[in-house]
Design a protein around this motif. Sequence first.
Motif, PDB file in Angstrom:
ATOM      1  N   ILE A 566       5.183 -39.467  25.036  1.00 55.41           N
ATOM      2  CA  ILE A 566       5.799 -40.465  24.150  1.00 55.41           C
ATOM      3  C   ILE A 566       6.270 -39.752  22.892  1.00 55.41           C
ATOM      4  O   ILE A 566       5.481 -39.044  22.244  1.00 55.41           O
ATOM      5  N   ARG A 570       8.138 -43.121  18.200  1.00 57.54           N
ATOM      6  CA  ARG A 570       7.758 -44.339  18.917  1.00 57.54           C
ATOM      7  C   ARG A 570       6.255 -44.558  18.870  1.00 57.54           C
ATOM      8  O   ARG A 570       5.773 -45.684  18.723  1.00 57.54           O
ATOM      9  N   LEU A 571       5.491 -43.478  18.984  1.00 58.11           N
ATOM     10  CA  LEU A 571       4.039 -43.599  18.938  1.00 58.11           C
ATOM     11  C   LEU A 571       3.581 -44.073  17.561  1.00 58.11           C
ATOM     12  O   LEU A 571       2.697 -44.937  17.443  1.00 58.11           O
ATOM     13  N   GLU A 601      13.074 -50.071  25.069  1.00 56.56           N
ATOM     14  CA  GLU A 601      11.996 -49.357  24.402  1.00 56.56           C
ATOM     15  C   GLU A 601      11.341 -50.231  23.344  1.00 56.56           C
ATOM     16  O   GLU A 601      10.138 -50.166  23.116  1.00 56.56           O
ATOM     17  N   SER A 605       7.395 -51.131  23.210  1.00 55.66           N
ATOM     18  CA  SER A 605       6.566 -50.931  22.029  1.00 55.66           C
ATOM     19  C   SER A 605       5.858 -52.217  21.637  1.00 55.66           C
ATOM     20  O   SER A 605       4.669 -52.225  21.313  1.00 55.66           O
ATOM     21  N   SER A 627      -0.428 -38.253  22.580  1.00 55.72           N
ATOM     22  CA  SER A 627       0.653 -37.917  23.518  1.00 55.72           C
ATOM     23  C   SER A 627       1.402 -36.690  23.034  1.00 55.72           C
ATOM     24  O   SER A 627       1.525 -36.451  21.824  1.00 55.72           O
ATOM     25  N   THR A 633       0.170 -38.183  28.340  1.00 57.42           N
ATOM     26  CA  THR A 633      -0.377 -39.137  27.380  1.00 57.42           C
ATOM     27  C   THR A 633      -1.810 -39.485  27.764  1.00 57.42           C
ATOM     28  O   THR A 633      -2.141 -39.615  28.946  1.00 57.42           O
TER      29      THR A 633
END
Length: 643
Positions: A566, A570-571, A601, A605, A627, A633
């Motif tokens: 990831i 985004r994480l 996406e 999320s 990740s 991950t």
Amino acid sequence: MKLKESSWKNRPKKARDILIVLVVFAVALISFLSLIANVDLSGTTMKYEERYIELSDNWTYTTREGANIVTSLPVWVDLKANEVAVVSHVIPEMDSPYYTFVTRNYHQKMTAYIDGEKIYEFPLSSQGLTDSILTDDWTSIRIPKAAAGSVFSLEFHAGSVGYNGYVNAPFFGEDNAIFAHLRNEYKMPYALGIALIAIGFLLILVSTIYTRNFSERRHFLLGVVFISLGLWFANRSRMPIFLVGSNMKFFMAFSVLNLVPLLITLYIGERFKHHNQLVVNCMTLTTIILDLTLFGIAATGKVPIHALVPYAYIGILVSLLYAIYLMWYYALGSGKKFLNRVQLNSARLELISALVLVLGSLLGILWDAISTNNWSSSHREWSGVGSIQILSVVIFAFFHFIILVYNSYYSALESEATQKLLHDSQLQLMMGQIQPHFMFNTLSSIRTLIKVDPDVAYDMVYNFSNYLRANVDNLTNLEGISFASEVQHIQSYVEIEKVRFGDRLNVEYDIQESDFLVPPLAIQPLVENAIKHGVCKRPEGGTVWLRSYREGNNFIVEVEDNGVGIPKDRLDAVLGNSEEGYFGDFGIGGRRMDLTGNGSEEHQSTGMKNIIMRLKEMSHAELKIESEVGKGTLMRVVIPPQL
């Protein structure tokens, strides 16, 4: 999700119940105090004022030098150790079947004589009481009717430590009439003490029933503080009560008062648990030492207990001042930036109540000094408490009860909103998992396999039916399911996906613990994400590992893959803002969002935020994600012990 708050009927039932509790208790408390203020507690049909007199004039006071001075009572006396103050008066004649002297001794040994013959002694020699547990209580001395015209003398013994205080004016007449008068005289401060005890018990009760997490013991501790102070005030109200021996009654009252500084400090530790715990720990240790020291000194019998009361007051004052500082810090100082609107309003109301308490106590001390013309602290009877001080503490306690109800009310609103949000999120997540293209793909695969490999098709129908049944069964389940059931659900899903992805998908299980609860549809989506957005985005596929084990008292569930990973942005968006948009200012309301976790996406999320929220709200669990792009991950769920 927007809650409607304009209509009473739209408010959650628990929130309405809390408001009803507040209204009923307020009406009951006001009615009780009004009733006490207006009811004659004499219990007689005759005018009891006609059956006693207050003997305040024409007393003879014998000084230590032997001089006789005619004076009025009350009078202040200054005695050294083992000295005696003697006051005497001719016994008047009254039209009464019997005579009684009723007086209040202020922590002195006392002996009564008629024409030099001893008729009463307190304490009795057989009681073996020391100076340290001499109380201040009403004493009734029966006088023979034939003694009219004789000289009645009262000796007040200073004891081994001396005495600097008050010789009270006694009442003379029928004791039942005198005590009826005294009960009416002191009914209001006594009723305020009882009201404070009632508020303390109700605070404990409401906090136990309505707070979402009783691990916060601050309301319980505050309730115990109010009960302790109420017991002290009821004892200090001068209400004649003879159910318990006077010395034991005073010792018990002092004991609960002595614990109040420690209770306040423990309350501070719970109320402001994130603020400078070193200071709170030092204060807690100091108050424990103070309590043990005062109890130890009292046990030696070398210092009278009433002389130790000011030190207990000092402990209360120091603890209270520090609490007021912290209240100011969070209500008006820089600490308010950490609070939402409900918490800020509570902090300000709490600060106002504390200031009312301090101001009322100061006014009470000033009023007592003016009304008794006693400005000397050396003469002040610090074990006595005036009505103004008691009233200020009752107001303080009632403010805190309002604060608890206020917080509990919004906690109930938040709880109702959370339950609806959990149900909506569960519904949307389930619908996302059985989205049309997944169903079509699965059914299409089954149709093909029926001709190509009927045995595999048979197993796939079985797994698909189990998968659908688990989703439907969990639709309304907000209590949690066993992890063993969740593993079966995961296995059904994995077997379906293995048919689709073939050798590109490998899933390994290491289930060491399964006897615990997890939120429905919380772990399976993690496995689904690992498959769809992890290993199956690699051309060669990969492996997903599902593990469960115990670490200390916690249960750990891990979902790991060696997929594409990831990206950090985004994480961070998932982990850094996991609560944003759910509860807003008041812990309720907020924007409606797609919680399926499928599609774009952004939806993926949001779906992960949904899982994080449900794990937290239903199991107090925490999801940690590590990740690395290109390597895989690790999603780790930490579930605390469950009752």
